[in-house]
Write a protein that holds these residues in place. Structure first.
Motif, PDB file in Angstrom:
ATOM      1  N   ALA A  32       7.284   5.080   5.211  1.00 27.08           N
ATOM      2  CA  ALA A  32       5.847   5.763   5.425  1.00 27.08           C
ATOM      3  C   ALA A  32       5.914   6.955   5.097  1.00 27.08           C
ATOM      4  CB  ALA A  32       5.283   5.160   6.722  1.00 27.08           C
ATOM      5  N   LYS A  33       6.817   7.946   5.663  1.00 29.52           N
ATOM      6  CA  LYS A  33       6.776   9.253   5.455  1.00 29.52           C
ATOM      7  C   LYS A  33       7.004   9.683   3.929  1.00 29.52           C
ATOM      8  CE  LYS A  33       8.201  13.491   7.378  1.00 29.52           C
ATOM      9  NZ  LYS A  33       8.762  14.343   8.434  1.00 29.52           N
ATOM     10  N   GLU A  34       7.995   8.885   3.570  1.00 31.59           N
ATOM     11  CA  GLU A  34       8.194   9.096   2.016  1.00 31.59           C
ATOM     12  C   GLU A  34       6.878   8.635   1.155  1.00 31.59           C
ATOM     13  OE1 GLU A  34      10.892   7.242  -1.645  1.00 31.59           O
ATOM     14  OE2 GLU A  34      11.669   7.045   0.153  1.00 31.59           O
ATOM     15  N   LEU A  35       6.103   7.464   1.585  1.00 26.14           N
ATOM     16  CA  LEU A  35       4.971   7.296   0.937  1.00 26.14           C
ATOM     17  C   LEU A  35       3.907   8.507   0.882  1.00 26.14           C
ATOM     18  CD1 LEU A  35       3.059   5.500  -0.674  1.00 26.14           C
ATOM     19  CD2 LEU A  35       2.470   4.431   1.524  1.00 26.14           C
ATOM     20  N   VAL A  36       3.808   9.037   2.126  1.00 24.98           N
ATOM     21  CA  VAL A  36       2.706  10.017   2.617  1.00 24.98           C
ATOM     22  C   VAL A  36       3.162  11.109   1.639  1.00 24.98           C
ATOM     23  CG1 VAL A  36       1.542  11.521   4.014  1.00 24.98           C
ATOM     24  CG2 VAL A  36       2.080   9.341   4.893  1.00 24.98           C
ATOM     25  N   ILE A  37       4.387  11.618   1.312  1.00 24.27           N
ATOM     26  CA  ILE A  37       4.793  12.606   0.726  1.00 24.27           C
ATOM     27  C   ILE A  37       4.408  12.232  -0.735  1.00 24.27           C
ATOM     28  CG2 ILE A  37       6.788  13.837  -0.066  1.00 24.27           C
ATOM     29  CD1 ILE A  37       7.957  13.644   2.750  1.00 24.27           C
ATOM     30  N   THR A  38       4.879  11.112  -1.061  1.00 33.78           N
ATOM     31  CA  THR A  38       4.696  10.617  -2.653  1.00 33.78           C
ATOM     32  C   THR A  38       3.016  10.732  -3.024  1.00 33.78           C
ATOM     33  OG1 THR A  38       6.802   9.384  -2.695  1.00 33.78           O
ATOM     34  CG2 THR A  38       4.801   8.607  -4.400  1.00 33.78           C
ATOM     35  N   MET A  39       2.398  10.397  -1.962  1.00 30.01           N
ATOM     36  CA  MET A  39       0.827  10.413  -2.112  1.00 30.01           C
ATOM     37  C   MET A  39       0.326  11.906  -2.389  1.00 30.01           C
ATOM     38  SD  MET A  39      -0.340   7.077  -0.071  1.00 30.01           S
ATOM     39  CE  MET A  39      -1.937   7.375  -0.084  1.00 30.01           C
ATOM     40  N   ARG A  40       1.184  12.808  -1.913  1.00 33.42           N
ATOM     41  CA  ARG A  40       0.608  14.171  -2.057  1.00 33.42           C
ATOM     42  C   ARG A  40      -0.564  14.414  -0.654  1.00 33.42           C
ATOM     43  NH1 ARG A  40      -0.722  14.895  -7.753  1.00 33.42           N
ATOM     44  NH2 ARG A  40       0.538  12.941  -8.423  1.00 33.42           N
ATOM     45  N   ALA A  41      -0.284  13.757   0.499  1.00 32.27           N
ATOM     46  CA  ALA A  41      -1.250  14.023   1.452  1.00 32.27           C
ATOM     47  C   ALA A  41      -1.444  15.534   1.564  1.00 32.27           C
ATOM     48  CB  ALA A  41      -0.942  13.135   2.519  1.00 32.27           C
ATOM     49  N   ALA A  42      -0.177  16.182   1.872  1.00 34.56           N
ATOM     50  CA  ALA A  42      -0.438  17.712   2.393  1.00 34.56           C
ATOM     51  C   ALA A  42      -1.049  18.500   1.014  1.00 34.56           C
ATOM     52  CB  ALA A  42       0.827  18.046   2.239  1.00 34.56           C
ATOM     53  N   ASP A  43      -0.840  17.846  -0.203  1.00 31.83           N
ATOM     54  CA  ASP A  43      -1.431  18.688  -1.325  1.00 31.83           C
ATOM     55  C   ASP A  43      -3.146  18.694  -1.082  1.00 31.83           C
ATOM     56  OD1 ASP A  43       0.814  19.572  -2.051  1.00 31.83           O
ATOM     57  OD2 ASP A  43       0.856  18.046  -3.617  1.00 31.83           O
ATOM     58  N   GLN A  44      -3.335  17.467  -0.703  1.00 31.28           N
ATOM     59  CA  GLN A  44      -4.944  17.005  -0.827  1.00 31.28           C
ATOM     60  C   GLN A  44      -5.475  17.698   0.497  1.00 31.28           C
ATOM     61  OE1 GLN A  44      -5.208  12.747  -0.629  1.00 31.28           O
ATOM     62  NE2 GLN A  44      -4.038  12.494  -2.465  1.00 31.28           N
ATOM     63  N   PHE A  45      -4.753  17.841   1.461  1.00 36.29           N
ATOM     64  CA  PHE A  45      -5.310  18.512   2.732  1.00 36.29           C
ATOM     65  C   PHE A  45      -5.492  20.062   2.374  1.00 36.29           C
ATOM     66  CE2 PHE A  45      -4.219  21.475   6.220  1.00 36.29           C
ATOM     67  CZ  PHE A  45      -5.141  21.305   7.058  1.00 36.29           C
ATOM     68  N   ASN A  46      -4.466  20.550   1.565  1.00 41.16           N
ATOM     69  CA  ASN A  46      -4.578  22.067   1.182  1.00 41.16           C
ATOM     70  C   ASN A  46      -5.687  22.289   0.320  1.00 41.16           C
ATOM     71  OD1 ASN A  46      -2.254  22.679   2.894  1.00 41.16           O
ATOM     72  ND2 ASN A  46      -0.866  22.372   1.257  1.00 41.16           N
ATOM     73  N   ALA A  47      -6.081  21.273  -0.421  1.00 43.52           N
ATOM     74  CA  ALA A  47      -7.165  21.439  -1.628  1.00 43.52           C
ATOM     75  C   ALA A  47      -8.634  21.497  -0.577  1.00 43.52           C
ATOM     76  CB  ALA A  47      -7.098  20.236  -2.445  1.00 43.52           C
ATOM     77  N   VAL A  48      -8.636  20.673   0.433  1.00 35.44           N
ATOM     78  CA  VAL A  48      -9.936  20.434   1.163  1.00 35.44           C
ATOM     79  C   VAL A  48     -10.346  21.325   2.093  1.00 35.44           C
ATOM     80  CG1 VAL A  48     -10.940  18.500   2.559  1.00 35.44           C
ATOM     81  CG2 VAL A  48      -9.888  17.805   0.365  1.00 35.44           C
ATOM     82  N   PHE A  49      -9.097  21.916   2.687  1.00 32.26           N
ATOM     83  CA  PHE A  49      -9.325  22.582   3.851  1.00 32.26           C
ATOM     84  C   PHE A  49     -10.044  23.881   3.606  1.00 32.26           C
ATOM     85  CE2 PHE A  49      -7.860  25.604   7.428  1.00 32.26           C
ATOM     86  CZ  PHE A  49      -8.295  24.814   8.469  1.00 32.26           C
ATOM     87  N   PRO A  50      -9.971  24.755   2.440  1.00 36.53           N
ATOM     88  CA  PRO A  50     -10.846  25.797   1.946  1.00 36.53           C
ATOM     89  C   PRO A  50     -12.421  25.406   2.139  1.00 36.53           C
ATOM     90  CG  PRO A  50      -8.728  25.956   0.676  1.00 36.53           C
ATOM     91  CD  PRO A  50      -8.643  24.667   1.487  1.00 36.53           C
ATOM     92  N   MET A  51     -12.577  24.375   1.380  1.00 39.21           N
ATOM     93  CA  MET A  51     -13.802  23.992   1.500  1.00 39.21           C
ATOM     94  C   MET A  51     -14.262  23.520   2.758  1.00 39.21           C
ATOM     95  SD  MET A  51     -14.047  21.290  -1.867  1.00 39.21           S
ATOM     96  CE  MET A  51     -12.615  20.412  -1.508  1.00 39.21           C
ATOM     97  N   LEU A  52     -13.743  23.048   3.758  1.00 34.40           N
ATOM     98  CA  LEU A  52     -14.072  22.771   4.917  1.00 34.40           C
ATOM     99  C   LEU A  52     -14.373  24.268   5.773  1.00 34.40           C
ATOM    100  CD1 LEU A  52     -11.812  20.022   6.274  1.00 34.40           C
ATOM    101  CD2 LEU A  52     -14.075  19.854   5.827  1.00 34.40           C
ATOM    102  N   MET A  53     -13.436  25.155   5.693  1.00 32.00           N
ATOM    103  CA  MET A  53     -13.769  26.366   6.021  1.00 32.00           C
ATOM    104  C   MET A  53     -15.009  27.283   5.569  1.00 32.00           C
ATOM    105  SD  MET A  53     -11.481  26.798   8.399  1.00 32.00           S
ATOM    106  CE  MET A  53     -11.813  28.633   8.841  1.00 32.00           C
ATOM    107  N   GLN A  54     -15.557  26.879   4.492  1.00 35.33           N
ATOM    108  CA  GLN A  54     -16.862  27.388   3.842  1.00 35.33           C
ATOM    109  C   GLN A  54     -17.658  26.470   4.346  1.00 35.33           C
ATOM    110  OE1 GLN A  54     -17.273  30.077   2.216  1.00 35.33           O
ATOM    111  NE2 GLN A  54     -15.364  30.702   2.152  1.00 35.33           N
ATOM    112  N   GLN A  55     -17.669  25.425   4.748  1.00 33.89           N
ATOM    113  CA  GLN A  55     -18.801  24.534   5.077  1.00 33.89           C
ATOM    114  C   GLN A  55     -19.089  24.799   6.703  1.00 33.89           C
ATOM    115  OE1 GLN A  55     -17.603  20.517   4.550  1.00 33.89           O
ATOM    116  NE2 GLN A  55     -18.844  20.464   2.476  1.00 33.89           N
TER     117      GLN A  55
END
Length: 162
Positions: A32-55
């Motif tokens: 599961a951890k390998e899958l989450v890393i492969t799915m780039r969950a961290a990258d997706q969070f890093n991409a969305v978090f600045p938008m959340l901060m602006q909201q």
């Protein structure tokens, strides 16, 4: 009332702590951890978090312009601090996947994401998600207007002055 969903989303993202996995094997957790890393969950969070901060900005400022400059200055620091905890989010998401799939299934899903079509899917997912949310929002607004009109007409038929 836009504040509550924004605050809830940020709280869920920033305060995500791994919970003890129930009936998950070490093999499932590793897959599961390998899958989450492969799915780039961290990258997706890093991409969305600045938008959340602006909201979150209007909620925090609450019409107080004297806070604007300080808030804007703090955003990069908060984003950097959030990124240091990204491993917690990866672990928490891995637990969720391990609770729903066994190790073999997780490996098969991971293999899909490693193939070119899986990589394309991952690359397109932020755009697809954004566009899907926009379509859903537009549909929801249309549906709400139709339902409001229908309810108004039905209540008028029953003699209510609306």
């Amino acid at each position: 009332m836009r504040r509550a969903p924004i605050i809830a989303a940020i709280a869920l993202i920033t305060l995500a702590h791994p919970v003890q996995a129930q009936t998950t094997s070490p093999e499932s957790m590793a897959a599961a951890k390998e899958l989450v890393i492969t799915m780039r969950a961290a990258d997706q969070f890093n991409a969305v978090f600045p938008m959340l901060m602006q909201q979150l900005r209007p909620v925090m400022l609450q019409g107080r312009p004297e806070i604007e400059k300080d808030y804007d200055t703090l955003i990069p620091q908060v984003i950097t601090a959030a990124k240091t905890r990204i491993g917690e989010l990866v672990d928490a998401i891995a637990i969720v996947y391990a609770q729903h799939f066994n190790a073999d299934e997780l490996k098969q899903i991971g293999e899909f994401y490693k193939r070119p079509v899986g990589q394309k899917f991952l690359a397109q997912m932020p755009t697809i998600t954004r566009d899907s949310l926009a379509v859903g929002q537009k549909f929801g607004q249309s549906l709400a207007a139709d339902l409001r009109d229908r309810m108004t007409n039905e209540l008028r038929k029953k003699g209510h002055n609306i």
